[in-house]
Design a protein around this motif. Structure first.
Motif, PDB file in Angstrom:
ATOM      1  N   UNK A  40       0.839  -1.200   0.000  1.00 43.64           N
ATOM      2  CA  UNK A  40       0.000   0.000   0.000  1.00 43.64           C
ATOM      3  C   UNK A  40       0.876   1.252   0.000  1.00 43.64           C
ATOM      4  N   UNK A  41       0.487   2.270  -0.762  1.00 42.37           N
ATOM      5  CA  UNK A  41       1.148   3.571  -0.701  1.00 42.37           C
ATOM      6  C   UNK A  41       0.232   4.557  -0.002  1.00 42.37           C
ATOM      7  N   UNK A  42       0.814   5.546   0.671  1.00 39.73           N
ATOM      8  CA  UNK A  42       0.001   6.483   1.465  1.00 39.73           C
ATOM      9  C   UNK A  42       0.499   7.899   1.256  1.00 39.73           C
ATOM     10  N   UNK A  43      -0.409   8.770   0.849  1.00 36.41           N
ATOM     11  CA  UNK A  43      -0.104  10.195   0.745  1.00 36.41           C
ATOM     12  C   UNK A  43      -0.873  10.896   1.856  1.00 36.41           C
ATOM     13  N   UNK A  99      15.333   7.793  -0.683  1.00 34.73           N
ATOM     14  CA  UNK A  99      15.454   7.315   0.700  1.00 34.73           C
ATOM     15  C   UNK A  99      14.250   6.451   1.087  1.00 34.73           C
ATOM     16  N   UNK A 100      13.053   6.944   0.769  1.00 35.46           N
ATOM     17  CA  UNK A 100      11.847   6.203   1.151  1.00 35.46           C
ATOM     18  C   UNK A 100      11.729   4.909   0.348  1.00 35.46           C
ATOM     19  N   UNK A 101      12.188   4.944  -0.903  1.00 32.04           N
ATOM     20  CA  UNK A 101      12.173   3.709  -1.703  1.00 32.04           C
ATOM     21  C   UNK A 101      13.104   2.668  -1.079  1.00 32.04           C
ATOM     22  N   UNK A 102      14.270   3.120  -0.607  1.00 32.72           N
ATOM     23  CA  UNK A 102      15.208   2.176   0.031  1.00 32.72           C
ATOM     24  C   UNK A 102      14.631   1.652   1.332  1.00 32.72           C
ATOM     25  N   UNK A 103      13.946   2.537   2.074  1.00 28.42           N
ATOM     26  CA  UNK A 103      13.337   2.072   3.338  1.00 28.42           C
ATOM     27  C   UNK A 103      12.270   1.019   3.094  1.00 28.42           C
ATOM     28  N   UNK A 104      11.650   1.103   1.924  1.00 28.56           N
ATOM     29  CA  UNK A 104      10.621   0.095   1.661  1.00 28.56           C
ATOM     30  C   UNK A 104      11.231  -1.178   1.083  1.00 28.56           C
ATOM     31  N   UNK A 136       6.013   0.866  -5.892  1.00 26.39           N
ATOM     32  CA  UNK A 136       5.140   0.119  -6.788  1.00 26.39           C
ATOM     33  C   UNK A 136       4.063  -0.673  -6.027  1.00 26.39           C
ATOM     34  N   UNK A 137       3.236   0.056  -5.266  1.00 23.64           N
ATOM     35  CA  UNK A 137       2.204  -0.626  -4.470  1.00 23.64           C
ATOM     36  C   UNK A 137       1.064  -1.137  -5.354  1.00 23.64           C
ATOM     37  N   UNK A 138       0.182  -1.930  -4.753  1.00 21.85           N
ATOM     38  CA  UNK A 138      -1.010  -2.407  -5.477  1.00 21.85           C
ATOM     39  C   UNK A 138      -2.188  -1.461  -5.285  1.00 21.85           C
ATOM     40  N   UNK A 139      -2.135  -0.692  -4.198  1.00 21.98           N
ATOM     41  CA  UNK A 139      -3.195   0.292  -3.945  1.00 21.98           C
ATOM     42  C   UNK A 139      -2.568   1.492  -3.238  1.00 21.98           C
ATOM     43  N   UNK A 140      -3.081   2.695  -3.534  1.00 23.05           N
ATOM     44  CA  UNK A 140      -2.613   3.880  -2.808  1.00 23.05           C
ATOM     45  C   UNK A 140      -3.791   4.583  -2.154  1.00 23.05           C
ATOM     46  N   UNK A 142      -2.636   0.641 -10.604  1.00 25.09           N
ATOM     47  CA  UNK A 142      -2.642   0.728  -9.140  1.00 25.09           C
ATOM     48  C   UNK A 142      -3.997   1.303  -8.708  1.00 25.09           C
ATOM     49  N   UNK A 143      -4.726   0.564  -7.880  1.00 23.15           N
ATOM     50  CA  UNK A 143      -6.023   1.072  -7.417  1.00 23.15           C
ATOM     51  C   UNK A 143      -5.811   2.241  -6.465  1.00 23.15           C
ATOM     52  N   UNK A 144      -6.796   3.129  -6.426  1.00 21.93           N
ATOM     53  CA  UNK A 144      -6.656   4.381  -5.673  1.00 21.93           C
ATOM     54  C   UNK A 144      -7.874   4.572  -4.772  1.00 21.93           C
ATOM     55  N   UNK A 145      -7.614   4.914  -3.508  1.00 24.28           N
ATOM     56  CA  UNK A 145      -8.675   5.455  -2.642  1.00 24.28           C
ATOM     57  C   UNK A 145      -8.285   6.894  -2.384  1.00 24.28           C
ATOM     58  N   UNK A 146      -9.106   7.842  -2.832  1.00 27.99           N
ATOM     59  CA  UNK A 146      -8.748   9.260  -2.743  1.00 27.99           C
ATOM     60  C   UNK A 146      -9.838  10.004  -1.983  1.00 27.99           C
ATOM     61  N   UNK A 147      -9.436  10.810  -0.982  1.00 24.73           N
ATOM     62  CA  UNK A 147     -10.445  11.528  -0.203  1.00 24.73           C
ATOM     63  C   UNK A 147     -10.547  12.978  -0.646  1.00 24.73           C
ATOM     64  N   UNK A 148     -11.719  13.536  -0.439  1.00 21.70           N
ATOM     65  CA  UNK A 148     -11.941  14.958  -0.675  1.00 21.70           C
ATOM     66  C   UNK A 148     -13.229  15.342   0.027  1.00 21.70           C
TER      67      UNK A 148
END
Ligand code: ATP
Length: 327
Positions: free
Chosen positions: A77-80, A98-103, A151-155, A185-191
Motif C-alpha cells: 500500500x502507498x500512502x499520501x 530514501x523512502x524507496x530504500x526504506x521500503x 510500486x504498491x497495489x493500492x494507494x 494501481x487502485x486508488x482510494x482518494x479523499x476529498x
C-alpha cells in the motif's frame, strides 16, 4: 477479492465517535471517499493502514486483516498523508530515493524508481532542488511520488488537492486518474468536494459523522437521476403542458424542456424500465403537432442530486439512501 472491505467498523475517541459501524466494499479502480471535515475519512485511512486500531469491527485491505497483518499490507500500500510533512532541506530525489530504500528496494532500483515516479508526477526537472523552495502544488506531487515509489497495489491519497488553485487541482486529479489507467494501481482518494471526485472516480463512497451515507459506482449514482432534454419546433409552452398532462415531471430551461426520467410516467421513482416508457411517452406527445427537434438523455452531476453537507441524500436518489447501503 475486494481491494478494501470493512465490517461494522467503529472508532471511538474519548469525545467523539469518528467511525460508527461502517461496512463497505471497494473494488479495483479509482474510488472517491467523500465527506465534510470531521466525517471520519482520515480515521478510516489510518485504520486501513494498520496505524490505528478500530474500537470494534474489522477491515481487510487486499485480503490482509488490518489488525493482524499490518506490516505485510503496508508493503503493498502507498500512502499520501493530508498534511505537509516534508523536510525542507533535502531534494525531492533524495527524499523519494530514501523512502524507496526504506521500503526494501536496492539502491540502484530505488534511484530508477524515484526518477520514474518523479517524472510521472511532473517534477523531473526540479528534482534536485530543496523541497523547502517548492510551491504547494510541487509539495503535493512529492507526497504523491513517495506514495508510488515502491510500486504498491493500492494507494490511499488523503486530500491530494488541498491548497491547490483550480489549475493545480485539475492537474492533480488527472495524475490521480492516471495512477490506475497507466499503472493499474487502485486508488482510494479523499476529498470534501464531491464534484471533483466524480470526474475521475469509478466508485464513490460518501460518509458523514462516521456513518456510510452511500456507496456505489458513479454510473449508478446518476442513473436514477437522468433527464431527457427535449426541443420542439413550435409552442414550447404548449408541449410542456401536454407532457405534464401525460404524467411527466417537466421543467423548462429556455427553449429546452427537461423531462425527469426518475419521475417515471406515473410519477413513481425510477427503475430502468421507466426510462424507455418516458422516452416513448415524450415521442408520442411531441409528435402530436409540436415537431420534435431534439431528444437526448442527460445526467445530473452527483453533486446536484446528493449534497454531503446535509445528512442524507436528496432529490431523485433518495429512494436509495443510507440505510440500504449501510446495512
Ligand atoms: N487522535 C484523535 N483523537 C481524538 N479525536 C480525533 C482524533 N483523530 C480524529 N479525531 C476526531 O474524529 C473525527 C473524525 O476525524 P477525521 O480526521 O477522521 O475526519 P476527516 O473526514 O478526515 O476530516 P478532515 O478532512 O478535517 O481531516 C473528528 O471529529 C476529529 O476531531
Amino acid at each position: 477479492m475486494p481491494v478494501i472491505a470493512t465490517q461494522q467498523l467503529t472508532k471511538r475517541y474519548p469525545r467523539v465517535t469518528a467511525l460508527d459501524g461502517l461496512s463497505l466494499e471497494v473494488g479495483d479502480g479509482v474510488t472517491g471517499l467523500v465527506g465534510a471535515n470531521g466525517a471520519g475519512k482520515s480515521t478510516l485511512i489510518k485504520i486501513l493502514l494498520g496505524l490505528s486500531d478500530p474500537t470494534s469491527g474489522s477491515a481487510q485491505v487486499l485480503g490482509h486483516d488490518v489488525r493482524d497483518d499490518g506490516a505485510a499490507l503496508r508493503s503493498r500500500v502507498g500512502y499520501m498523508p493530508e498534511h505537509d510533512c516534508l523536510p525542507a532541506d533535502v531534494s525531492a530525489t533524495e527524499l523519494v530515493v530514501h523512502l524507496a530504500r526504506m521500503s526494501g528496494l536496492p539502491t540502484d532500483a530505488a534511484r530508477e524508481r524515484a526518477a520514474d515516479t518523479l517524472r510521472h508526477v511532473g517534477l523531473y526537472e526540479e528534482r534536485y532542488r530543496p523541497i523547502g523552495g517548492y510551491s504547494t502544488g510541487m509539495k503535493q506531487r512529492v507526497k504523491l511520488a513517495q506514495a508510488l515509489v515502491h510500486d504498491p497495489d493500492v494507494v490511499f491519497l488523503d486530500e491530494p488537492t488541498n491548497g491547490l488553485d483550480p489549475t493545480g487541482r485539475d492537474e492533480m486529479l488527472g495524475l490521480v486518474r492516471r495512477i490506475y489507467d497507466d499503472f493499474g494501481i487502485s486508488v482510494l482518494v479523499t476529498s470534501h468536494l464531491l464534484g471533483e471526485l466524480e470526474r475521475i472516480c469509478d466508485q464513490v463512497v460518501i460518509v458523514d459523522g462516521g456513518v456510510l451515507l452511500r456507496s456505489s459506482t458513479v454510473a449508478d449514482f446518476t442513473r436514477a437521476s437522468a433527464q431527457l432534454a427535449v426541443e420542439v419546433a413550435h409552442d414550447t409552452a404548449g408541449a410542456a403542458a401536454a407532457l405534464t398532462a401525460a404524467g411527466l415531471r417537466v421543467s423548462r430551461e429556455g427553449e429546452t424542456l427537461l423531462v425527469e426520467i426518475g419521475a417515471g410516467v406515473d410519477g413513481d421513482d425510477t427503475d430502468d424500465t421507466d426510462a424507455g416508457a418516458v422516452h416513448d411517452t415524450v415521442r408520442d406527445v411531441v409528435a402530436d403537432g409540436y415537431g420534435l427537434v431534439r431528444l437526448e438523455s442527460r445526467r445530473h452531476h452527483i453533486a446536484e442530486v446528493f449534497d454531503p453537507t446535509t445528512t442524507g441524500p436528496s432529490g431523485p436518489t433518495s429512494d436509495q439512501g443510507a440505510t440500504d447501503d449501510a446495512a
